[in-house]
Design an enzyme around this catalytic site. Sequence first.
Site, mmCIF file in Angstrom:
data_model
loop_
_atom_site.group_PDB
_atom_site.id
_atom_site.type_symbol
_atom_site.label_atom_id
_atom_site.label_comp_id
_atom_site.label_asym_id
_atom_site.label_seq_id
_atom_site.Cartn_x
_atom_site.Cartn_y
_atom_site.Cartn_z
ATOM 1 N N HIS A 1 0.824 -1.217 0.000
ATOM 2 C CA HIS A 1 0.000 0.000 0.000
ATOM 3 C C HIS A 1 0.857 1.266 0.000
ATOM 4 O O HIS A 1 0.350 2.347 -0.286
ATOM 5 C CB HIS A 1 -0.972 0.001 1.189
ATOM 6 C CG HIS A 1 -0.349 0.274 2.523
ATOM 7 N ND1 HIS A 1 -0.026 -0.726 3.410
ATOM 8 C CD2 HIS A 1 0.012 1.429 3.121
ATOM 9 C CE1 HIS A 1 0.496 -0.194 4.506
ATOM 10 N NE2 HIS A 1 0.532 1.112 4.355
ATOM 11 N N ASP B 1 0.146 -7.699 1.472
ATOM 12 C CA ASP B 1 0.505 -6.278 1.539
ATOM 13 C C ASP B 1 2.018 -6.096 1.599
ATOM 14 O O ASP B 1 2.533 -5.308 2.394
ATOM 15 C CB ASP B 1 -0.166 -5.590 2.738
ATOM 16 C CG ASP B 1 -0.074 -4.065 2.647
ATOM 17 O OD1 ASP B 1 0.117 -3.556 1.524
ATOM 18 O OD2 ASP B 1 -0.165 -3.401 3.699
ATOM 19 N N SER C 1 4.815 2.536 7.967
ATOM 20 C CA SER C 1 4.486 1.374 7.144
ATOM 21 C C SER C 1 5.673 0.948 6.301
ATOM 22 O O SER C 1 6.283 1.761 5.602
ATOM 23 C CB SER C 1 3.302 1.687 6.231
ATOM 24 O OG SER C 1 2.124 1.855 6.976
#
Length: 386
Positions: A123, A153, A227
């Site tokens: 993402h 992911d 992230s």
Amino acid sequence: MLKALRFSGWPLLAGVLVALLIIQRYPEWVGLPSLDVNLQQAPQTKAVQQGPVSYADAVTTAAPAVVNLYTTKVINKPSHPLFEDPQFRRFFGDNSPKQKRMESSLGSGVIMSPEGYILTNNHVTSGADQIVVALKDGRETLARVIGSDPETDLAVLKIDLKNLPAITIGRSDSIRIGDVTLAIGNPFGVGQTVTMGIISATGRNQLGLNNYEDFIQTDAAINPGNSGGALVDANGNLTGINTAIFSKSGGSQGIGFAIPVKLAMEVMKSIIEHGQVIRGWLGIEVQPLTQELAESFGLSGRPGIVVAGIFRDGPAQKAGLQLGDVILSIDGEPAGDGRRSMNQVARIKPTDKVTIQVMRNGKELKLTAEIGLRPPPAPVAVKEEQ
């Protein structure tokens, strides 16, 4: 006179000292309990292991391999709402003028090898036209995407620089709840930051984040921009890739999730070797075996999952599975949880054969299926901002 008294007191003083020494060494001679007996009866105390007062060495080891990612993508935006009017589009079609807007976002990544392979979240890089990698030593370069896996992911990038610091790989399958952990990343774009916490839980799933979930949960502060960053142990070894937070405010609330490094390494290796993640597939959809269904099948107290859908010409149909079959085990592993069983199948190499034990009409059957290659997920249409 005084001199005589001073000398006459020495024998008495010496006698008292000798008596005290005898009582201390041999108390049982004067009727006191033995010190040896008390020592033998004293409970054994467990040595307490003291943790380090500083984790600077761990940070020094891991931080150089954690990079900041800056991604940009171009988004087409209508120049005026009138151009979206159906009557206007009827005459001018899709040739209405559009404005292009540059959108940027940030994240983190981990250098996994001296050759320049970087692991991050899908993402973070999805749809990006340009990815800038900034190293801790001040160097910057552009990265190219080797491949991605939306179902976990994860994404693999590649940069071409010399003398790259690769992180040391730890063992995510040996971590314990309560272990100290450090999260390294680029929260809110302020620059590389280290936060500390403990492992709060392992094996977290059914969160609705990814198709394949096996998260490490930690209370080390993880915020937007973290992230793709590193979750490391107290020695600086990589144990996970930070990927998500549970938050009502958008900031850290002490519940963060990381993808175990064991799973991340498997995904990265498959992407580098095959350009995609190779997963096994049976071609079925399953649902939980509720108590009511279990009683109707005569399976009260036994684990199982119900076949709710079968893909035409898929491995399951070719093996003879039917709608309504209750899968009891796959290759000897009890099938009590649908997600866990499907993850088990995903780890099996395509063309390998598995034994499936099912219950059908009150009878147990053993079927043999040849695992197929899981089709890639259908792309999700990205809606342009207006």
